[in-house]
Design a protein around this motif. Structure first.
Motif, PDB file in Angstrom:
ATOM      1  N   GLY A   1       0.813  -1.213   0.000  1.00  0.00           N
ATOM      2  CA  GLY A   1       0.000   0.000   0.000  1.00  0.00           C
ATOM      3  C   GLY A   1       0.845   1.260   0.000  1.00  0.00           C
ATOM      4  N   PHE A   2       0.250   2.344  -0.476  1.00  0.00           N
ATOM      5  CA  PHE A   2       0.983   3.596  -0.563  1.00  0.00           C
ATOM      6  C   PHE A   2       0.027   4.778  -0.382  1.00  0.00           C
ATOM      7  N   VAL A   3       0.631   5.971  -0.227  1.00  0.00           N
ATOM      8  CA  VAL A   3      -0.125   7.195   0.050  1.00  0.00           C
ATOM      9  C   VAL A   3       0.037   8.157  -1.117  1.00  0.00           C
ATOM     10  N   VAL A   4      -1.068   8.720  -1.553  1.00  0.00           N
ATOM     11  CA  VAL A   4      -1.067   9.742  -2.606  1.00  0.00           C
ATOM     12  C   VAL A   4      -1.435  11.082  -1.972  1.00  0.00           C
ATOM     13  N   SER A   5      -0.557  12.047  -2.077  1.00  0.00           N
ATOM     14  CA  SER A   5      -0.859  13.398  -1.592  1.00  0.00           C
ATOM     15  C   SER A   5      -1.668  14.122  -2.662  1.00  0.00           C
ATOM     16  N   LEU A   6      -2.986  14.186  -2.468  1.00  0.00           N
ATOM     17  CA  LEU A   6      -3.876  14.932  -3.367  1.00  0.00           C
ATOM     18  C   LEU A   6      -4.248  16.219  -2.642  1.00  0.00           C
ATOM     19  N   GLN A   7      -3.304  17.163  -2.627  1.00  0.00           N
ATOM     20  CA  GLN A   7      -3.404  18.370  -1.806  1.00  0.00           C
ATOM     21  C   GLN A   7      -2.762  19.547  -2.524  1.00  0.00           C
ATOM     22  N   ASN A   8      -2.998  20.752  -1.996  1.00  0.00           N
ATOM     23  CA  ASN A   8      -2.193  21.906  -2.353  1.00  0.00           C
ATOM     24  C   ASN A   8      -0.858  21.803  -1.610  1.00  0.00           C
ATOM     25  N   CYS A   9       0.086  22.647  -2.002  1.00  0.00           N
ATOM     26  CA  CYS A   9       1.373  22.781  -1.312  1.00  0.00           C
ATOM     27  C   CYS A   9       2.303  21.606  -1.615  1.00  0.00           C
ATOM     28  N   MET A  10       3.479  21.633  -1.020  1.00  0.00           N
ATOM     29  CA  MET A  10       4.529  20.637  -1.271  1.00  0.00           C
ATOM     30  C   MET A  10       4.589  19.698  -0.068  1.00  0.00           C
ATOM     31  N   ASN A  11       3.753  18.660  -0.071  1.00  0.00           N
ATOM     32  CA  ASN A  11       3.599  17.820   1.120  1.00  0.00           C
ATOM     33  C   ASN A  11       4.218  16.429   1.004  1.00  0.00           C
ATOM     34  N   GLU A  12       4.795  16.108  -0.147  1.00  0.00           N
ATOM     35  CA  GLU A  12       5.324  14.763  -0.315  1.00  0.00           C
ATOM     36  C   GLU A  12       6.424  14.429   0.688  1.00  0.00           C
ATOM     37  N   GLU A  13       7.241  15.407   1.027  1.00  0.00           N
ATOM     38  CA  GLU A  13       8.310  15.148   1.998  1.00  0.00           C
ATOM     39  C   GLU A  13       7.733  14.803   3.372  1.00  0.00           C
TER      40      GLU A  13
ATOM     41  N   ILE B   1       7.018   9.728   7.019  1.00  0.00           N
ATOM     42  CA  ILE B   1       6.233   8.779   7.825  1.00  0.00           C
ATOM     43  C   ILE B   1       6.164   7.406   7.178  1.00  0.00           C
ATOM     44  N   VAL B   2       5.893   7.356   5.863  1.00  0.00           N
ATOM     45  CA  VAL B   2       5.717   6.045   5.210  1.00  0.00           C
ATOM     46  C   VAL B   2       6.900   5.670   4.328  1.00  0.00           C
ATOM     47  N   GLY B   3       7.837   6.593   4.095  1.00  0.00           N
ATOM     48  CA  GLY B   3       8.983   6.324   3.229  1.00  0.00           C
ATOM     49  C   GLY B   3       8.710   6.792   1.803  1.00  0.00           C
ATOM     50  N   TRP B   4       9.784   7.156   1.099  1.00  0.00           N
ATOM     51  CA  TRP B   4       9.637   7.650  -0.274  1.00  0.00           C
ATOM     52  C   TRP B   4       9.049   6.594  -1.198  1.00  0.00           C
ATOM     53  N   GLY B   5       9.342   5.333  -0.930  1.00  0.00           N
ATOM     54  CA  GLY B   5       8.828   4.269  -1.788  1.00  0.00           C
ATOM     55  C   GLY B   5       7.328   4.082  -1.709  1.00  0.00           C
ATOM     56  N   ARG B   6       6.706   4.652  -0.677  1.00  0.00           N
ATOM     57  CA  ARG B   6       5.249   4.522  -0.528  1.00  0.00           C
ATOM     58  C   ARG B   6       4.563   5.888  -0.672  1.00  0.00           C
ATOM     59  N   THR B   7       5.234   6.799  -1.380  1.00  0.00           N
ATOM     60  CA  THR B   7       4.718   8.158  -1.529  1.00  0.00           C
ATOM     61  C   THR B   7       4.524   8.496  -3.003  1.00  0.00           C
ATOM     62  N   MET B   8       3.384   9.087  -3.317  1.00  0.00           N
ATOM     63  CA  MET B   8       3.083   9.547  -4.670  1.00  0.00           C
ATOM     64  C   MET B   8       2.393  10.903  -4.573  1.00  0.00           C
ATOM     65  N   GLY B   9       2.471  11.687  -5.637  1.00  0.00           N
ATOM     66  CA  GLY B   9       1.845  13.000  -5.642  1.00  0.00           C
ATOM     67  C   GLY B   9       0.764  13.120  -6.696  1.00  0.00           C
ATOM     68  N   ALA B  10      -0.232  13.950  -6.425  1.00  0.00           N
ATOM     69  CA  ALA B  10      -1.290  14.240  -7.393  1.00  0.00           C
ATOM     70  C   ALA B  10      -1.702  15.697  -7.240  1.00  0.00           C
ATOM     71  N   ILE B  11      -1.804  16.377  -8.359  1.00  0.00           N
ATOM     72  CA  ILE B  11      -2.193  17.781  -8.377  1.00  0.00           C
ATOM     73  C   ILE B  11      -3.581  17.887  -8.976  1.00  0.00           C
TER      74      ILE B  11
END
Length: 353
Positions: free
Chosen positions: A105-117, A122-132
């Protein structure tokens, strides 16, 4: 098998995208911390309306209040968690859902701003994705009801841009693209960071101005002083992004360099930006207020430190002055605290346009 999906924060963007996934039959659970919103979703479903061209619909959904999330421990784990909260809530929201993720499983940041870091911490870069979500113009106008101040963008404008932090096209990226495309046009990008900073610039140019003046987007654009101050804000943010090495995408359907030069006083660039923005505002449509303007009216905390404040902070770190963004950040915080009332004079009196 279809993935199990969680929408963490069922506000405007999360509710809009998630409702279309639910309507398409995806296995999805909605999580929110506004009790009335959760109760309305549970009893009446999630309602989506548009100002034009698109029929209204209401879809039954599974909804949990944050106090009920522990019930997920007795269910199949979450494969894809879309975190759709305000930037200042990113860390705790990610921490909350992280323990219920499946092994892949992984987390997609579907948000404003620069939140991927923040997510990756918390979950590691390998479980992080971004969406604008670009120019989506949605608001949670009442519990269980998301309204869009437009129709669908479709081929006229790509709303969702999804990307891996490393820039490659992967199978899981294709899956996220499939999911958000239920709601509107979508694109898989190999330039997440450039897309993310470009969206940051768009928000920097409008959100704080709405919050501290009380004005709608079209009224800000119609006012020459505010419009030129908006270009100044964008110019500073673009120059900081360029200095940080981001490959910026178009901003408000204009080349970044055109906005940057307009904000720096170039007459030809100013003319181009003015004509474009005035023409765009004159097309008509909804009485849309940017998300930070909505927050101010609702008495909620704004994201100003994560937008204009973030530009000012990064500019200071690399030695680039950002006086307009720094000044706007201070004004919005003072309005937020009740020390000032919303008024365009706060900006005009700066004489930074």
């Amino acid at each position: 098998m279809r993935p199990k999906i969680a929408i963490v924060g069922t506000g405007a963007v999360g509710g809009y995208a998630g409702a279309h996934m639910a309507q398409a039959g995806e296995d999805i659970v909605f999580i929110d911390f506004w009790p009335e919103n959760v109760e309305m979703m549970r009893t009446k479903g999630l309602r989506i309306s548009h100002i034009r061209d698109v029929p209204e619909f209401t879809v039954p959904v599974k909804a949990l209040h944050v106090t009920d999330v522990q019930a997920l421990a007795k269910q199949a784990p979450i494969d894809i968690a879309f975190v759709c909260v305000k930037a200042y809530d990113t860390a705790w929201a990610t921490t909350m859902i992280a323990q219920y993720l499946s092994p892949g499983g992984f987390v997609v940041s579907l948000q404003n701003c620069m939140n991927e870091e923040a997510v990756a911490s918390i979950v590691g870069w390998g479980r992080t994705m971004g969406a604008i979500a670009s120019s989506i113009t949605v608001d949670l106008c009442e519990p269980g009801h998301v309204r869009r101040a437009a129709g669908k963008s479709g081929s006229k404008h790509t709303v969702f841009r999804v990307g891996e932090v490393h820039g490659r096209i992967t199978g899981r990226l294709k899956e996220v693209h499939r999911l958000v495309a239920y709601a509107d046009s979508a694109h898989m990008t190999t330039n997440l960071w450039g897309e993310r900073w470009s969206k940051l610039v768009t928000n920097v140019m409008g959100n704080g101005l709405s919050a501290c003046t009380g004005l709608l987007s079209k009224d800000i654009i119609a006012d020459v002083a505010l419009r030129h101050f908006s270009s100044r804000l964008g110019s500073e943010a673009i120059r900081v992004g360029q200095a940080l090495g981001y490959e910026l995408e178009e901003i408000l359907h204009l080349p970044p360099e055109t906005i940057a030069r307009a904000g720096e006083g170039d007459p030809e660039a100013t003319r181009t930006v003015d004509e474009h923005r005035l023409a765009d505002a004159s097309k008509g449509g909804g009485e849309h207020r940017p998300s930070m303007g909505q927050d101010m009216i609702k008495g909620r905390r704004t994201e100003i430190e994560f937008l204009n404040g973030f530009v000012a902070l990064r500019g200071e770190e690399i030695g680039l002055p950002t006086p307009a963004n720094a000044a706007l950040t201070d004004i919005v915080k003072r309005v937020e605290r009740g020390e000032l009332q919303p008024d365009k004079r706060h900006i005009i009196d700066l004489r930074l346009n």
